[in-house]
Write an enzyme that holds these catalytic residues in place. Structure first.
Site, PDB file in Angstrom:
ATOM      1  CB  CYS A 191      -0.989   0.295   1.132  1.00 27.06           C
ATOM      2  SG  CYS A 191      -1.699  -1.491   1.502  1.00 27.06           S
TER       3      CYS A 191
ATOM      4  CG  HIS B  26      -3.406   3.166   2.094  1.00 24.36           C
ATOM      5  ND1 HIS B  26      -3.745   2.750   0.885  1.00 24.36           N
ATOM      6  CD2 HIS B  26      -2.988   2.184   2.989  1.00 24.36           C
ATOM      7  CE1 HIS B  26      -4.026   0.850   1.230  1.00 24.36           C
ATOM      8  NE2 HIS B  26      -3.725   0.331   2.601  1.00 24.36           N
TER       9      HIS B  26
ATOM     10  CG  ASN C  65      -7.095  -1.025   1.116  1.00 26.16           C
ATOM     11  OD1 ASN C  65      -6.491  -0.833   0.648  1.00 26.16           O
ATOM     12  ND2 ASN C  65      -6.646  -1.537   2.854  1.00 26.16           N
TER      13      ASN C  65
HETATM   14  N1  ACO Z   1     -18.116  -9.289   9.189  1.00 27.84           N
HETATM   15  C1  ACO Z   1     -18.865  -9.499  10.368  1.00 27.84           C
HETATM   16  N2  ACO Z   1     -17.827  -9.799  11.500  1.00 27.84           N
HETATM   17  C2  ACO Z   1     -16.755 -10.412  11.562  1.00 27.84           C
HETATM   18  C3  ACO Z   1     -16.187  -9.841   9.956  1.00 27.84           C
HETATM   19  C4  ACO Z   1     -17.283  -9.312   9.290  1.00 27.84           C
HETATM   20  N3  ACO Z   1     -16.443  -8.981   7.611  1.00 27.84           N
HETATM   21  N4  ACO Z   1     -14.859 -10.295   9.989  1.00 27.84           N
HETATM   22  C5  ACO Z   1     -14.206 -11.031  11.055  1.00 27.84           C
HETATM   23  N5  ACO Z   1     -15.165 -10.087  12.109  1.00 27.84           N
HETATM   24  C6  ACO Z   1     -15.841 -10.886  13.287  1.00 27.84           C
HETATM   25  C7  ACO Z   1     -14.876 -11.223  13.943  1.00 27.84           C
HETATM   26  O1  ACO Z   1     -15.217 -13.345  13.987  1.00 27.84           O
HETATM   27  C8  ACO Z   1     -14.438 -11.219  15.355  1.00 27.84           C
HETATM   28  O2  ACO Z   1     -16.467 -12.503  15.709  1.00 27.84           O
HETATM   29  P1  ACO Z   1     -15.030 -13.366  17.840  1.00 27.84           P
HETATM   30  O3  ACO Z   1     -14.892 -11.910  18.310  1.00 27.84           O
HETATM   31  O4  ACO Z   1     -17.034 -14.230  16.980  1.00 27.84           O
HETATM   32  O5  ACO Z   1     -14.256 -13.961  17.318  1.00 27.84           O
HETATM   33  C9  ACO Z   1     -15.058  -9.946  15.613  1.00 27.84           C
HETATM   34  O6  ACO Z   1     -15.330  -9.675  14.308  1.00 27.84           O
HETATM   35  C10 ACO Z   1     -14.557  -8.858  15.575  1.00 27.84           C
HETATM   36  O7  ACO Z   1     -13.089  -9.563  14.449  1.00 27.84           O
HETATM   37  P2  ACO Z   1     -12.284  -8.496  14.862  1.00 27.84           P
HETATM   38  O8  ACO Z   1     -10.649  -8.968  13.819  1.00 27.84           O
HETATM   39  O9  ACO Z   1     -11.086  -8.437  16.530  1.00 27.84           O
HETATM   40  O10 ACO Z   1     -12.524  -6.770  14.571  1.00 27.84           O
HETATM   41  P3  ACO Z   1     -11.313  -5.561  14.564  1.00 27.84           P
HETATM   42  O11 ACO Z   1     -12.890  -4.758  15.342  1.00 27.84           O
HETATM   43  O12 ACO Z   1     -10.638  -5.850  14.824  1.00 27.84           O
HETATM   44  O13 ACO Z   1     -11.703  -5.199  13.282  1.00 27.84           O
HETATM   45  C11 ACO Z   1     -10.645  -4.993  11.531  1.00 27.84           C
HETATM   46  C12 ACO Z   1     -10.963  -5.814  12.013  1.00 27.84           C
HETATM   47  C13 ACO Z   1     -11.756  -4.160  10.870  1.00 27.84           C
HETATM   48  C14 ACO Z   1      -9.361  -5.431  10.309  1.00 27.84           C
HETATM   49  C15 ACO Z   1      -9.730  -3.167  11.704  1.00 27.84           C
HETATM   50  O14 ACO Z   1      -8.865  -4.697  12.562  1.00 27.84           O
HETATM   51  C16 ACO Z   1      -8.748  -3.120  11.181  1.00 27.84           C
HETATM   52  O15 ACO Z   1      -9.317  -2.110  10.802  1.00 27.84           O
HETATM   53  N6  ACO Z   1      -7.885  -2.939  11.089  1.00 27.84           N
HETATM   54  C17 ACO Z   1      -6.261  -2.474  10.124  1.00 27.84           C
HETATM   55  C18 ACO Z   1      -6.173  -3.278   9.227  1.00 27.84           C
HETATM   56  C19 ACO Z   1      -5.914  -1.949   7.890  1.00 27.84           C
HETATM   57  O16 ACO Z   1      -5.768  -1.451   7.736  1.00 27.84           O
HETATM   58  N7  ACO Z   1      -5.101  -3.251   6.710  1.00 27.84           N
HETATM   59  C20 ACO Z   1      -4.918  -2.748   5.859  1.00 27.84           C
HETATM   60  C21 ACO Z   1      -3.862  -1.673   5.893  1.00 27.84           C
HETATM   61  S1  ACO Z   1      -2.269  -2.133   4.950  1.00 27.84           S
HETATM   62  C22 ACO Z   1      -2.939  -2.531   3.710  1.00 27.84           C
HETATM   63  O17 ACO Z   1      -4.338  -2.019   2.958  1.00 27.84           O
HETATM   64  C23 ACO Z   1      -2.153  -4.411   2.773  1.00 27.84           C
END
Ligand code: ACO
Length: 320
Positions: free
Chosen positions: A111, A247, A277
């Site tokens: 990214c 980004h 993204n």
């Molecule tokens: N729909 C519904 N529920 C979901 C989904 C979905 N799509 N995905 C995960 N869940 C559930 C999980 O199973 C988990 O359930 P549980 O509590 O029963 O186990 C719950 O939601 C929470 O999951 P987490 O992974 O803890 O969620 P979090 O609050 O951390 O959010 C996210 C996840 C959105 C990915 C966040 O961590 C984030 O945005 N991180 C940054 C990621 C990022 O920016 N990536 C790209 C940057 S690098 C690049 O661009 C290549």
């Protein structure tokens, strides 16, 4: 000499996939995706390829810059989703455009790819090697997702963004880049494994895996640090910056950066609600959007910032 952006272009696949569309094929909800990320829809390639999108974005950038392909002496493409291992996407684009005078190659900085590409052009311009470049971020990440893994596949989209840059005295004011390979495992996708007549390997094809919370922590720490660094080096106050073009990974990351810099959210344009993204493509797609909307005027100070797999990051303070 530094690199100055003189034109932008972008391309998004016509096929739009909303969160509600995803609800029909996996266990997710529009509410979960929007509240955690800000993403409402993404463009997913059907006919398009990484190269075809990049070529279209490049043509639009050339037109915007009133530049012909034969004026280009450098083409750099940031991508982790090239159509072929070789030749590079950049060489394919060179051929499609007829940019016969250009040196062309791809870089893998995920990214941060567009920011790293800009840095490469800047270094070539500073050394006097080249004078006019096409920098592209292009991705078809949809082919690298495990569509059974709802925690990653809902986040990403396909697209391409491009900029024409030329050597000028007053382009990039300051720039920083960095990498932390020791943390590479938090966001990764393996290539094909060693497999030949002397070693049997039936490992299944790998897909993108991510530790979202680690990426989140990395981004909210590193991006404000990088931006503060480029502003400090240029002795520019954040209040003097018109827009921070970040980004587009997660609106909560962008909100956190705005808060840390003590700047209002309306200085942080976003399009991730429309595009998701798009990795290396996200910064140039957003830059093209605000450019074409007439939001930029000559002399504006703009910050560009990218972060992603590697881990990698980059920020630049530029004169428009
Ligand atoms: N729909 C519904 N529920 C979901 C989904 C979905 N799509 N995905 C995960 N869940 C559930 C999980 O199973 C988990 O359930 P549980 O509590 O029963 O186990 C719950 O939601 C929470 O999951 P987490 O992974 O803890 O969620 P979090 O609050 O951390 O959010 C996210 C996840 C959105 C990915 C966040 O961590 C984030 O945005 N991180 C940054 C990621 C990022 O920016 N990536 C790209 C940057 S690098 C690049 O661009 C290549």
């Amino acid at each position: 000499m530094t690199a100055r952006i003189i034109g932008t272009g972008s391309y998004l696949p016509s096929n739009v996939v909303t969160n509600h569309d995803l609800e029909k094929i996996m266990d997710t909800t529009d509410e979960w995706i929007k509240s955690r990320t800000g993403i409402g829809q993404r463009h997913i390639a059907i006919e398009e390829t990484t190269t075809s999108m990049a070529v279209e974005a490049a043509k639009r950038a050339l037109a915007d810059a009133d530049t012909t392909a034969d004026e280009l002496d450098l083409i750099v493409v940031g991508t982790v989703s090239a159509d072929r291992h070789f030749p590079s996407t950049a060489c394919e684009i060179q051929s499609a455009l007829g940019a016969v005078n250009a040196t062309a190659f791809d870089i893998n900085a995920a990214c941060s790819g567009f920011l790293f590409g800009l840095g490469i052009a800047n270094a070539y311009f500073t050394s006097g090697t080249f004078k006019k470049a096409l920098i592209i971020g292009a991705e078809t990440l949809s082919k690298m997702m495990n569509w059974d893994d709802r925690s990653t596949c809902v986040l990403f989209g396909d697209g391409a963004g491009a900029a024409i840059v030329e050597a000028a005295e007053d382009g990039i004011i300051s720039m920083t880049q960095g990498s932390d390979g020791a943390k590479g495992g938090v966001l990764s996708c393996y290539n094909r494994p060693v497999n030949n007549p002397f070693v049997k390997n039936d490992t299944a094809l790998d897909y993108t895996s991510m530790n979202g919370q680690e990426v989140f922590k990395f981004a909210v720490r590193t991006v404000p640090e990088a931006i503060t660094k480029v502003l400090g080096e240029a002795n520019v106050n954040p209040d003097e910056v018109k827009y921070f073009v970040l980004h587009q990974a997660n609106v909560r990351i962008i909100e956190s950066v705005a808060k840390r810099l003590n700047q209002p959210m309306d200085k942080f344009p976003t399009n991730l609600h429309m595009c998701g993204n798009t990795s290396a493509a996200s910064v140039p797609i957003l830059l093209d959007e605000i450019n074409k909307k007439g939001m930029l005027e000559k002399g504006d100070k703009i910050v560009l910032a990218g972060f992603g797999a590697g881990l990698t990051w980059g920020a630049a303070l530029i004169n428009w």
